[in-house]
Design a protein around this motif. Structure first.
Motif, PDB file in Angstrom:
ATOM      1  N   ALA A 277       0.842  -1.198   0.000  1.00 41.30           N
ATOM      2  CA  ALA A 277       0.000   0.000   0.000  1.00 41.30           C
ATOM      3  C   ALA A 277       0.876   1.246   0.000  1.00 41.30           C
ATOM      4  CB  ALA A 277      -0.905   0.004   1.225  1.00 41.30           C
ATOM      5  N   LYS A 278       0.537   2.185  -0.874  1.00 42.66           N
ATOM      6  CA  LYS A 278       1.310   3.423  -0.970  1.00 42.66           C
ATOM      7  C   LYS A 278       0.362   4.608  -1.111  1.00 42.66           C
ATOM      8  CE  LYS A 278       5.101   5.604  -3.539  1.00 42.66           C
ATOM      9  NZ  LYS A 278       6.072   5.446  -4.653  1.00 42.66           N
ATOM     10  N   ASN A 279       0.627   5.654  -0.309  1.00 44.48           N
ATOM     11  CA  ASN A 279      -0.195   6.868  -0.352  1.00 44.48           C
ATOM     12  C   ASN A 279      -1.674   6.543  -0.195  1.00 44.48           C
ATOM     13  OD1 ASN A 279       2.186   8.341  -0.826  1.00 44.48           O
ATOM     14  ND2 ASN A 279       1.973   8.126  -3.031  1.00 44.48           N
ATOM     15  N   VAL A 280      -1.964   5.749   0.830  1.00 44.64           N
ATOM     16  CA  VAL A 280      -3.321   5.300   1.137  1.00 44.64           C
ATOM     17  C   VAL A 280      -3.822   6.040   2.370  1.00 44.64           C
ATOM     18  CG1 VAL A 280      -4.607   3.293   1.985  1.00 44.64           C
ATOM     19  CG2 VAL A 280      -3.086   3.051   0.023  1.00 44.64           C
ATOM     20  N   GLY A 281      -5.075   6.468   2.350  1.00 44.43           N
ATOM     21  CA  GLY A 281      -5.587   7.354   3.387  1.00 44.43           C
ATOM     22  C   GLY A 281      -5.773   6.727   4.750  1.00 44.43           C
ATOM     23  N   GLU A 282      -6.095   5.420   4.799  1.00 43.77           N
ATOM     24  CA  GLU A 282      -6.366   4.792   6.093  1.00 43.77           C
ATOM     25  C   GLU A 282      -5.435   3.593   6.301  1.00 43.77           C
ATOM     26  OE1 GLU A 282     -10.808   6.570   6.875  1.00 43.77           O
ATOM     27  OE2 GLU A 282     -10.711   4.596   5.932  1.00 43.77           O
ATOM     28  N   SER A 283      -5.915   2.363   6.329  1.00 40.94           N
ATOM     29  CA  SER A 283      -5.031   1.231   6.600  1.00 40.94           C
ATOM     30  C   SER A 283      -4.519   0.580   5.321  1.00 40.94           C
ATOM     31  CB  SER A 283      -5.778   0.171   7.423  1.00 40.94           C
ATOM     32  OG  SER A 283      -6.114   0.671   8.696  1.00 40.94           O
ATOM     33  N   GLY A 284      -3.364  -0.095   5.453  1.00 35.55           N
ATOM     34  CA  GLY A 284      -2.890  -0.949   4.375  1.00 35.55           C
ATOM     35  C   GLY A 284      -3.671  -2.247   4.378  1.00 35.55           C
ATOM     36  N   LEU A 285      -3.547  -3.017   5.460  1.00 38.66           N
ATOM     37  CA  LEU A 285      -4.346  -4.224   5.666  1.00 38.66           C
ATOM     38  C   LEU A 285      -5.052  -4.093   6.992  1.00 38.66           C
ATOM     39  CD1 LEU A 285      -5.258  -7.102   4.949  1.00 38.66           C
ATOM     40  CD2 LEU A 285      -3.178  -7.942   6.075  1.00 38.66           C
ATOM     41  N   LEU A 286      -6.382  -4.120   6.966  1.00 40.50           N
ATOM     42  CA  LEU A 286      -7.225  -4.033   8.162  1.00 40.50           C
ATOM     43  C   LEU A 286      -8.020  -5.328   8.269  1.00 40.50           C
ATOM     44  CD1 LEU A 286      -8.717  -2.762  10.526  1.00 40.50           C
ATOM     45  CD2 LEU A 286     -10.074  -1.425   8.890  1.00 40.50           C
ATOM     46  N   LEU A 287      -7.750  -6.097   9.334  1.00 41.71           N
ATOM     47  CA  LEU A 287      -8.444  -7.358   9.579  1.00 41.71           C
ATOM     48  C   LEU A 287      -9.424  -7.178  10.733  1.00 41.71           C
ATOM     49  CD1 LEU A 287      -5.484  -9.933   9.411  1.00 41.71           C
ATOM     50  CD2 LEU A 287      -6.940  -9.103   7.543  1.00 41.71           C
ATOM     51  N   GLN A 288     -10.681  -7.612  10.528  1.00 43.20           N
ATOM     52  CA  GLN A 288     -11.721  -7.508  11.539  1.00 43.20           C
ATOM     53  C   GLN A 288     -12.549  -8.790  11.546  1.00 43.20           C
ATOM     54  OE1 GLN A 288     -12.923  -2.857  11.209  1.00 43.20           O
ATOM     55  NE2 GLN A 288     -12.770  -3.984   9.305  1.00 43.20           N
ATOM     56  N   LYS A 289     -12.726  -9.356  12.718  1.00 40.93           N
ATOM     57  CA  LYS A 289     -13.464 -10.615  12.857  1.00 40.93           C
ATOM     58  C   LYS A 289     -13.010 -11.634  11.806  1.00 40.93           C
ATOM     59  CE  LYS A 289     -17.450  -8.957  15.424  1.00 40.93           C
ATOM     60  NZ  LYS A 289     -18.919  -8.904  15.541  1.00 40.93           N
ATOM     61  N   THR A 290     -11.717 -11.718  11.651  1.00 36.24           N
ATOM     62  CA  THR A 290     -11.099 -12.646  10.708  1.00 36.24           C
ATOM     63  C   THR A 290     -10.217 -13.606  11.494  1.00 36.24           C
ATOM     64  OG1 THR A 290     -11.180 -11.095   8.862  1.00 36.24           O
ATOM     65  CG2 THR A 290      -9.498 -12.813   8.757  1.00 36.24           C
ATOM     66  N   THR A 291     -10.371 -14.889  11.231  1.00 42.25           N
ATOM     67  CA  THR A 291      -9.627 -15.920  11.957  1.00 42.25           C
ATOM     68  C   THR A 291      -8.909 -16.834  10.970  1.00 42.25           C
ATOM     69  OG1 THR A 291     -11.649 -17.264  12.032  1.00 42.25           O
ATOM     70  CG2 THR A 291     -11.152 -15.930  13.978  1.00 42.25           C
ATOM     71  N   ASN A 292      -7.901 -17.537  11.531  1.00 45.48           N
ATOM     72  CA  ASN A 292      -7.114 -18.490  10.739  1.00 45.48           C
ATOM     73  C   ASN A 292      -6.558 -17.817   9.485  1.00 45.48           C
ATOM     74  OD1 ASN A 292      -7.584 -20.786  12.498  1.00 45.48           O
ATOM     75  ND2 ASN A 292      -9.708 -20.667  11.793  1.00 45.48           N
ATOM     76  N   ALA A 293      -5.788 -16.762   9.732  1.00 49.05           N
ATOM     77  CA  ALA A 293      -5.215 -15.952   8.649  1.00 49.05           C
ATOM     78  C   ALA A 293      -3.702 -16.130   8.600  1.00 49.05           C
ATOM     79  CB  ALA A 293      -5.558 -14.483   8.857  1.00 49.05           C
ATOM     80  N   LYS A 294      -3.174 -16.162   7.380  1.00 46.66           N
ATOM     81  CA  LYS A 294      -1.737 -16.286   7.158  1.00 46.66           C
ATOM     82  C   LYS A 294      -1.341 -15.285   6.084  1.00 46.66           C
ATOM     83  CE  LYS A 294      -2.041 -21.197   8.240  1.00 46.66           C
ATOM     84  NZ  LYS A 294      -1.915 -22.585   7.722  1.00 46.66           N
ATOM     85  N   VAL A 295      -0.455 -14.354   6.454  1.00 47.37           N
ATOM     86  CA  VAL A 295      -0.078 -13.268   5.562  1.00 47.37           C
ATOM     87  C   VAL A 295       1.442 -13.230   5.462  1.00 47.37           C
ATOM     88  CG1 VAL A 295      -0.189 -10.776   5.137  1.00 47.37           C
ATOM     89  CG2 VAL A 295      -2.120 -11.946   6.244  1.00 47.37           C
ATOM     90  N   GLY A 296       1.959 -13.123   4.238  1.00 46.53           N
ATOM     91  CA  GLY A 296       3.399 -13.034   4.063  1.00 46.53           C
ATOM     92  C   GLY A 296       3.921 -11.658   4.438  1.00 46.53           C
ATOM     93  N   LEU A 297       3.623 -10.640   3.643  1.00 42.48           N
ATOM     94  CA  LEU A 297       4.164  -9.298   3.818  1.00 42.48           C
ATOM     95  C   LEU A 297       3.059  -8.262   3.793  1.00 42.48           C
ATOM     96  CD1 LEU A 297       6.557  -7.203   3.779  1.00 42.48           C
ATOM     97  CD2 LEU A 297       6.440  -7.358   1.270  1.00 42.48           C
ATOM     98  N   VAL A 298       3.114  -7.309   4.732  1.00 44.13           N
ATOM     99  CA  VAL A 298       2.315  -6.086   4.660  1.00 44.13           C
ATOM    100  C   VAL A 298       3.308  -4.937   4.580  1.00 44.13           C
ATOM    101  CG1 VAL A 298       0.482  -4.698   5.676  1.00 44.13           C
ATOM    102  CG2 VAL A 298       0.569  -7.154   6.133  1.00 44.13           C
TER     103      VAL A 298
END
Length: 354
Positions: A195-216
């Motif tokens: 994410a570049k020049n983004v007004g709020e979040s890059g990655l926003l997780l809410q009520k999300t389970t069993n998540a696997k993320v490489g890079l933010v």
């Protein structure tokens, strides 16, 4: 074992999208330019005219589950919505310019199974670029959004949840809101969110389970706000049992400038971040507030806003936090004291911890 499993899953995800966009023999194509577009299914013409969106939708509507549409043409759909139904594969090989349709996505797939978007390049100012809910086995591949406002990818809050969502590389610039925002997903795998020049979040997780993320990776994300390159909120990571057993795994968070770097809030947790690389954040480099079961296993913080554990009185106190990092030219503060906090801080940071 967790990270080996993540790697295997990511390799499987990437394998779905490694072929070149439009390669082989798609079941349907959209070609043309300017004010002349043609949609064909095999040798059958299903649309000819000036309406780019209508051509795309006609191509999608002409195919069956398991078949692929390749949109070769570039054009603008205006303030309208493209709808993808179950089992269909949608490739945006050209550049799709979009407008703002209130409360809607420029491209949507709702209450569907087995949808794939291996490639997409989007420009414009959407309300939501991509909007989903109630999906199963959704695969997003290489998604590039060069926006002038709006929100990139959204999974709805007040509609049915999704299961087994996979994303490859999501690149979003210029969104006025979040690059990627999820609600109500069980089973999420992402290779990277950039994410570049983004007004709020890059990655926003809410009520999300069993998540696997490489890079933010965020550059100038959430400047002047309380948002963050990586944010967890609204009971993210809390399992159905109410427990915060680790089930959200992030390999690395990189953040430069903008607002916060890492932010966990509002009874979220159950997360392990393997490494951080945070510098010159305009708000807290890290803020852990009313979260439970949060581990940051290493990395660096350089300058920017302070690293802090805190809590509000309306939620149970912050608990079971472990932060290991090298912090320079900054402050590390714990106020109020968490229950069972562990700090392993090196560097020249000033410490005010319990």
């Amino acid at each position: 074992m967790v990270h080996l499993s993540l790697l295997a899953t990511l390799v499987a995800t990437v394998s779905l999208v490694q072929a070149q966009c439009g390669s082989g023999t798609p079941a349907a194509k959209v070609t043309g330019s300017g004010s002349s577009f043609t949609a064909t299914k095999g040798s059958t013409n299903v649309y000819t005219g000036s309406d780019y969106r209508a051509a795309i939708q006609a191509a999608l509507d002409s195919i069956s589950s398991g078949q692929r549409v390749s949109v070769i043409a570039s054009g603008s759909i205006g303030a309208n919505t493209i709808t993808i139904s179950s089992g269909k594969i949608f490739e945006g090989c050209g550049t799709i310019n979009v407008g703002n349709k209130s409360g809607r996505g420029a491209i949507e797939s709702l209450n569907t199974q087995g949808v794939q978007i291996p490639y997409l390049t989007m420009t414009g100012n959407p309300y939501f670029g991509l909007r989903f809910y109630g999906t199963k086995d959704l695969v997003l591949g290489k998604i590039t959004m060069n926006l002038s406002g709006g929100l990139g990818i959204r999974f709805d809050r007040d509609n049915p949840g999704s299961t087994n969502v996979k994303m490859d590389t999501i690149s979003v610039t210029g969104a006025g809101s979040h690059a990627v925002e999820t609600w109500n997903i069980d089973g999420l795998t992402i290779t990277s969110v950039i994410a570049k020049n983004v007004g709020e979040s890059g990655l926003l997780l809410q009520k999300t389970t069993n998540a696997k993320v490489g890079l933010v990776d965020g550059n100038n994300v959430g400047a002047g706000t309380g948002y963050a390159t990586f944010r967890m909120a609204n009971n993210n990571g809390q399992l159905a049992s109410g427990a915060y057993t680790t089930n959200v795994f992030i390999d690395k968070v990189v953040s430069r400038g903008g607002g916060r770097g890492v932010f966990c809030v509002s009874q979220s947790g159950g997360v392990e971040i393997k490494a951080i690389d945070l510098a010159s954040n305009g708000n807290n480099a890290i803020l852990i507030e009313n979260c439970y079961g949060v581990k940051i296993n290493g990395g660096t913080v350089s300058g920017g806003g302070e690293v802090r554990i805190s809590a509000r009185t309306e939620f149970p106190n912050t608990k079971d936090i472990s932060i290991t990092a090298t912090v320079n030219d900054n402050t590390v503060r714990e106020s109020p004291c968490a229950d069972n906090s562990t700090w392993k801080i090196s560097g020249n940071a000033k410490l005010s911890i319990c």
